[in-house]
Design a protein around this motif. Structure first.
Motif, PDB file in Angstrom:
ATOM      1  N   SER A  66     -20.886  17.674  45.609  1.00  0.00           N
ATOM      2  CA  SER A  66     -20.729  17.369  47.080  1.00  0.00           C
ATOM      3  C   SER A  66     -20.805  16.039  47.604  1.00  0.00           C
ATOM      4  CB  SER A  66     -21.957  18.245  47.737  1.00  0.00           C
ATOM      5  OG  SER A  66     -23.388  17.512  47.239  1.00  0.00           O
ATOM      6  N   GLU A  67     -21.580  15.033  46.686  1.00  0.00           N
ATOM      7  CA  GLU A  67     -21.381  13.678  46.842  1.00  0.00           C
ATOM      8  C   GLU A  67     -20.087  13.395  46.915  1.00  0.00           C
ATOM      9  OE1 GLU A  67     -24.447  11.954  44.272  1.00  0.00           O
ATOM     10  OE2 GLU A  67     -26.030  13.355  45.630  1.00  0.00           O
ATOM     11  N   LEU A  68     -19.286  13.775  45.763  1.00  0.00           N
ATOM     12  CA  LEU A  68     -17.955  13.442  45.772  1.00  0.00           C
ATOM     13  C   LEU A  68     -17.182  13.643  46.946  1.00  0.00           C
ATOM     14  CD1 LEU A  68     -15.885  12.097  43.725  1.00  0.00           C
ATOM     15  CD2 LEU A  68     -15.631  14.494  42.781  1.00  0.00           C
ATOM     16  N   ILE A  69     -17.513  14.838  47.340  1.00  0.00           N
ATOM     17  CA  ILE A  69     -16.699  15.347  48.614  1.00  0.00           C
ATOM     18  C   ILE A  69     -17.046  14.250  49.780  1.00  0.00           C
ATOM     19  CG2 ILE A  69     -16.871  17.196  50.512  1.00  0.00           C
ATOM     20  CD1 ILE A  69     -17.207  18.900  48.231  1.00  0.00           C
ATOM     21  N   GLY A  70     -18.230  13.798  49.834  1.00  0.00           N
ATOM     22  CA  GLY A  70     -18.605  12.884  50.922  1.00  0.00           C
ATOM     23  C   GLY A  70     -17.983  11.534  50.694  1.00  0.00           C
ATOM     24  N   LEU A  71     -17.581  11.088  49.485  1.00  0.00           N
ATOM     25  CA  LEU A  71     -17.108   9.687  49.071  1.00  0.00           C
ATOM     26  C   LEU A  71     -15.450   9.920  49.548  1.00  0.00           C
ATOM     27  CD1 LEU A  71     -18.681   8.933  45.719  1.00  0.00           C
ATOM     28  CD2 LEU A  71     -18.971   7.611  47.875  1.00  0.00           C
ATOM     29  N   LEU A  72     -14.922  11.223  49.294  1.00  0.00           N
ATOM     30  CA  LEU A  72     -13.485  11.394  49.649  1.00  0.00           C
ATOM     31  C   LEU A  72     -13.441  11.551  50.895  1.00  0.00           C
ATOM     32  CD1 LEU A  72     -12.776  14.153  46.823  1.00  0.00           C
ATOM     33  CD2 LEU A  72     -11.578  12.074  47.079  1.00  0.00           C
ATOM     34  N   VAL A  73     -14.284  11.986  51.708  1.00  0.00           N
ATOM     35  CA  VAL A  73     -14.525  11.933  53.380  1.00  0.00           C
ATOM     36  C   VAL A  73     -14.403  10.524  54.012  1.00  0.00           C
ATOM     37  CG1 VAL A  73     -15.760  12.351  55.161  1.00  0.00           C
ATOM     38  CG2 VAL A  73     -15.398  14.228  53.768  1.00  0.00           C
ATOM     39  N   SER A  74     -15.221   9.791  53.290  1.00  0.00           N
ATOM     40  CA  SER A  74     -15.172   8.361  53.908  1.00  0.00           C
ATOM     41  C   SER A  74     -13.959   7.542  53.293  1.00  0.00           C
ATOM     42  CB  SER A  74     -16.570   7.597  53.266  1.00  0.00           C
ATOM     43  OG  SER A  74     -16.537   7.349  51.770  1.00  0.00           O
ATOM     44  N   LYS A  75     -13.345   7.797  52.390  1.00  0.00           N
ATOM     45  CA  LYS A  75     -12.357   7.323  52.028  1.00  0.00           C
ATOM     46  C   LYS A  75     -11.149   7.337  52.967  1.00  0.00           C
ATOM     47  CE  LYS A  75      -9.085   6.537  48.045  1.00  0.00           C
ATOM     48  NZ  LYS A  75      -8.584   6.799  47.112  1.00  0.00           N
TER      49      LYS A  75
END
Length: 281
Positions: free
Chosen positions: A156-165
């Motif tokens: 889920s944190e990886l999803i957050g990082l992809l979203v911020s990217k």
């Protein structure tokens, strides 16, 4: 839907977790086909929607966002939302409890006030595929015999990082929030104090700058005066309370720190062009 005696219909994540009574800090849903939320309501958890195919409308804090393919829509705890989704829609949804949300938030990398102003955006084909992969991997893990929660948390944190990217390139005012920390600090302070503090000088004092300078920063960066940002936050709360709480107008007047019904009505009508009771209907 549970109605609390005075405030909003607020849905807790446990109300969605039938099978996962033990530790339901994250839930996965697949949305396919038509559905609608007719009554606006709040959640006490965070939601990420990933639309593979999307047709419909999503209202978040009374602003309409058309739903289209390859979009991400974020709904923060306490935001009011409702939607109408057409039957061709295919989407994936993660619900993250308030506890987990606090540790998930840094993965979004930018001030949450930034996303609150930009809750819906289209992502590239590549990012969409990466996101979908993580959503599906989480779904698979949630169905495992022994759920590996730590892995789900990391995904889920990886999803957050992809979203911020993706967000970095999606909006023109992105630099504003990045380059000027005063803006996001001011917006966060308003969120915390707007019920009791209305004056620009109070917030300027908290930020150790002059009221005049705070105003200049807001005008230059957000094209709005500092006082109008405070007023907007009070108005948003008034709309939320009128629309989705069981509170009487009298209680709302008191809750939002207005002197009396007349001053609240005048404020509301000046901002929206209608009376509070008309808006409530």
């Amino acid at each position: 839907m549970s109605h609390q005696p005075d405030y909003f219909p607020i849905l807790g994540i446990h109300e969605f977790a039938e099978q996962q009574a033990q530790g339901c800090d994250l839930l996965f849903n697949e949305l396919s086909g038509a559905r609608s939320i007719d009554e606006p309501h709040k959640h006490d958890f965070f939601i990420i929607n990933l639309f593979e195919r999307g047709i419909g409308n999503h209202s978040i804090d009374f602003i309409e966002y058309p739903i289209t393919d390859h979009q991400v829509h974020l709904v923060f705890p306490d935001q009011v939302h409702q939607w109408i989704i057409e039957k061709e829609t295919v989407a994936y949804q993660l619900m993250i409890s308030r506890d987990w949300f606090e540790s998930f938030l840094p993965a979004l990398r930018f001030s949450s006030s930034y996303y609150v102003h930009h809750p819906a955006f289209t992502v590239s084909e590549e990012i969409f595929r990466l996101l979908r992969h993580e959503f599906q991997a989480i779904k698979k893990e949630l169905n495992a015999e022994n759920i590996f929660w730590e892995l789900i948390k990391k995904r889920s944190e990886l999803i957050g990082l992809l979203v911020s990217k993706s967000v970095e390139f999606a909006f023109k005012d992105f630099e504003v929030y990045q380059s000027n920390p005063i803006i996001s600090k001011f917006l966060n302070l308003i969120d915390e104090q707007f019920k009791t503090q209305r004056s620009v000088s109070f917030y300027a004092g908290q930020l150790n700058i002059s009221a005049n300078y705070l105003n200049i920063v807001c005008k230059k960066n957000l094209n709005a005066s500092a006082s109008s940002l405070i007023q907007n936050r009070i108005l948003l709360e008034a709309k939320r309370l009128l629309k989705v709480s069981e509170m009487s107008v009298k209680d709302i007047v008191y809750d939002l720190g207005f002197y009396d019904h007349a001053s609240f009505s005048k404020f509301f009508k000046m901002q929206t062009g209608m009376t509070p009771s008309k808006f409530k209907e």
